[in-house]
Design an enzyme around this catalytic site. Structure first.
Site, PDB file in Angstrom:
ATOM      1  N   SER A 251       0.814  -1.211   0.000  1.00 27.68           N
ATOM      2  CA  SER A 251       0.000   0.000   0.000  1.00 27.68           C
ATOM      3  C   SER A 251       0.847   1.259   0.000  1.00 27.68           C
ATOM      4  O   SER A 251       2.021   1.251   0.333  1.00 27.68           O
ATOM      5  CB  SER A 251      -0.894   0.009   1.238  1.00 27.68           C
ATOM      6  OG  SER A 251      -0.090   0.262   2.380  1.00 27.68           O
ATOM      7  N   LYS A 252       0.190   2.312  -0.360  1.00 25.58           N
ATOM      8  CA  LYS A 252       0.796   3.624  -0.479  1.00 25.58           C
ATOM      9  C   LYS A 252       1.452   4.088   0.831  1.00 25.58           C
ATOM     10  O   LYS A 252       2.440   4.818   0.813  1.00 25.58           O
ATOM     11  CB  LYS A 252      -0.315   4.610  -0.879  1.00 25.58           C
ATOM     12  CG  LYS A 252       0.137   6.025  -1.108  1.00 25.58           C
ATOM     13  CD  LYS A 252       0.373   6.281  -2.571  1.00 25.58           C
ATOM     14  CE  LYS A 252       1.089   7.624  -2.742  1.00 25.58           C
ATOM     15  NZ  LYS A 252       1.859   7.693  -3.963  1.00 25.58           N
TER      16      LYS A 252
END
Length: 473
Positions: A251-252
């Site tokens: 994820s970011k």
RNA sequence: GGCCCGUUCGUCUAGUGGUUAGGACCCAGGGUUUUCAUCUCUGUAACAGGAGUUCGAUUCUCCUACGGGCUACCA
């Protein structure tokens, strides 16, 4: 039957490296078996739409040289390739299900459902719709559909269990009582992923569904839909997840996830493809460096792994450094040129640019890191006080003076001749080792460490080298 | 909470009913090199635990633990 696969992203931003991996595996499988690959845009969530996301996606694939046989750009016989343009199709299909009693309208409000879920959660029950609206009188329900907001839900059958075979995980079974009456059509008239995905895959003739493992739990619902329609199921191939260093789904929050970010940082398309191909898949032998064409030949569903793979940036860097060193110099120059220009470094002297790139490519992990190793060839060198003191001391002055004087004697030096000159300098000045090389490299390059003196002079040009030396005398 | 999936060096992974459990990244050390880098050699490091099946289990089965995913009118 011809193999047909698809990559079906939702246009909610930039292409994610996980998305690239999924797209790549689809692409490689299609190429391997001589099938086709479709790009389908899953834009059924109006609220999550992002401006330019599709254009962005397409240009990223172009940069990576991955192409599709059907899709928004190239068209095809099974379009439209935007789900938002296929609403009449979903409408037609849902009617069939409604008529067969395999789906039913639901008038429950979002608030009401939310409340029910909360309650179920508190009493530790399985969270699922209570089928309140299934009890409605058919005629009445039909009437209410005309004017009341509603969704359409699938009616999960009463069978014992749903069973399907995933190519990677083999047999997967789940009891029907665990399954929720999934919403198929939302109140805004758009289909949900679950419905649109099944309808489109069937209508587009998709034979193999390669997608992330996060879809595994909802696959039974998709299987039921295929059964409802009496359609042939595609083969399912659920790919292991790409993970953060802490093993959570990539994820970011834990670093870059957009392919574009890596491209912008100086990672090469060749590297990204190669690296991502080896996450969740492995070749027959121990080879690790693969071009796209080689991957197309080597790829096989049989060698897809089951467990998630951490996206390790250290190894990515190493792989990028391998491509920087081994790709044709012209290729690297093409990648480097815009980056150099953006930094104000002049690339018009192609001979010099090539020599500079040749020097830098073997010292770095990314294109961008080449700047640091190349700037001294283009701009006036800066010296710290310490450097200045070193250059000013007696042995340094002797070396620089003798060397520059000799260098001025002619203009067409070869690297071998310069090497001899360095030795001669040592002999004549009596200075050697570090005291000999350090001042020369410092004067010419502005740093204690760097290329060989002959190479330095070769890249700089004899005139510039003499200038830089004379300034120090 | 429920359901589903997974588990070999720190990471990516190979592999087998009997192997010194192999490779790559990282890290450490050596060599090459005037320096740095490259290149090269070497080293450290793993079968989650328990039970069962078996002459023998890392490999097959079950259980446990741990990790992850899903659990929306998101995909």
């Amino acid at each position: 039957m011809e193999v047909k696969v698809r990559f079906a992203p939702s246009p909610t931003g930039h292409l994610h490296v996980g998305g690239l991996r999924t797209a790549l595996f689809n692409y490689l499988y299609a190429k391997k078996v001589g099938g086709k690959i479709v790009l389908r845009i899953e834009d059924t969530d109006q609220s999550r739409k992002v401006e330019n996301a599709v254009e962005n996606l397409i240009s990223t694939f172009e940069a990576l040289q991955i192409s599709f046989d059907e899709g928004p750009v190239q068209g095809g016989d099974y379009g439209p390739y935007f789900q938002s343009e296929r609403l009449p199709i979903y409408n037609e299909q849902i009617k069939l299900l409604l008529e067969d009693g395999k789906a039913y309208p639901c008038f429950c409000s979002a608030e009401k459902l939310e409340e029910a879920r909360k309650k179920q959660s508190e009493t530790k029950q399985t969270i699922k719709y209570n089928r309140q609206c299934l009890k409605l009188d058919a005629a009445e329900a039909r009437k209410r559909m005309e004017k009341e907001p509603h969704v359409i839900r699938m009616k999960v059958p009463g069978e014992e269990e749903v069973l399907f075979y995933d190519v990677v995980r083999e047999r997967v079974a789940i009891r029907c009582e665990e399954l929720d009456d999934q919403v198929l059509i939302k109140s805004d008239g758009f289909p949900t992923y679950h419905f649109a995905n099944v309808v489109d895959d069937h209508l587009m003739g998709i034979t193999h569904v390669l997608r992330g493992e996060e879809w595994l739990p909802s696959t039974p619902k998709h299987v039921i839909l295929y059964q409802f329609f009496n359609w042939k199921q595609p083969k399912f191939i659920h790919l292991p997840l790409l993970l953060n260093p802490d093993k959570s789904k990539l994820s970011k929050r834990q670093g870059d996830v957009a392919v574009e970010d890596y491209l912008n940082k100086g990672f090469l398309p060749e590297t990204l493809i190669n690296f991502v191909a080896l996450l969740g898949w492995h070749p027959k032998n121990e080879q690790e460096l693969f071009g796209l064409a080689e991957l197309e030949k080597e790829f096989s569903l049989k060698r897809i792994n089951k467990s998630g793979a951490v996206f390790d940036i250290e190894k990515l860097k190493w792989m990028n450094s391998q491509y920087l060193k081994n790709l044709p110099i012209e290729t690297i120059m093409n990648y480097a040129e815009p980056v150099f220009k953006a930094e104000g470094l002049e690339t018009t002297d192609v001979g010099k640019f090539q020599a500079v790139v040749e020097n830098a490519r073997k010292r770095v992990d990314t294109i961008h890191e080449m700047i640091e190793h190349s700037t001294p060839f283009y701009t006036e060198v800066q010296f710290s006080d310490e450097d200045k003191n070193l250059l000013r001391n007696e042995p340094s002055q002797k070396v620089v003076t003798f060397f520059s004087k000799k260098l001025s004697n002619k203009s067409n030096w070869t690297e071998a001749e310069i090497k001899i000159l360095v030795n001669e300098t040592a002999e004549k000045t009596g200075v050697k080792g570090k005291d000999l090389y350090a001042p020369l490299r410092l004067a010419l390059f502005g740093a204690a460490h760097g290329p060989d003196i002959p190479l330095l002079i070769d890249i700089l040009g004899v005139d510039e080298a003499i200038n830089r030396l004379k300034v120090q005398i």
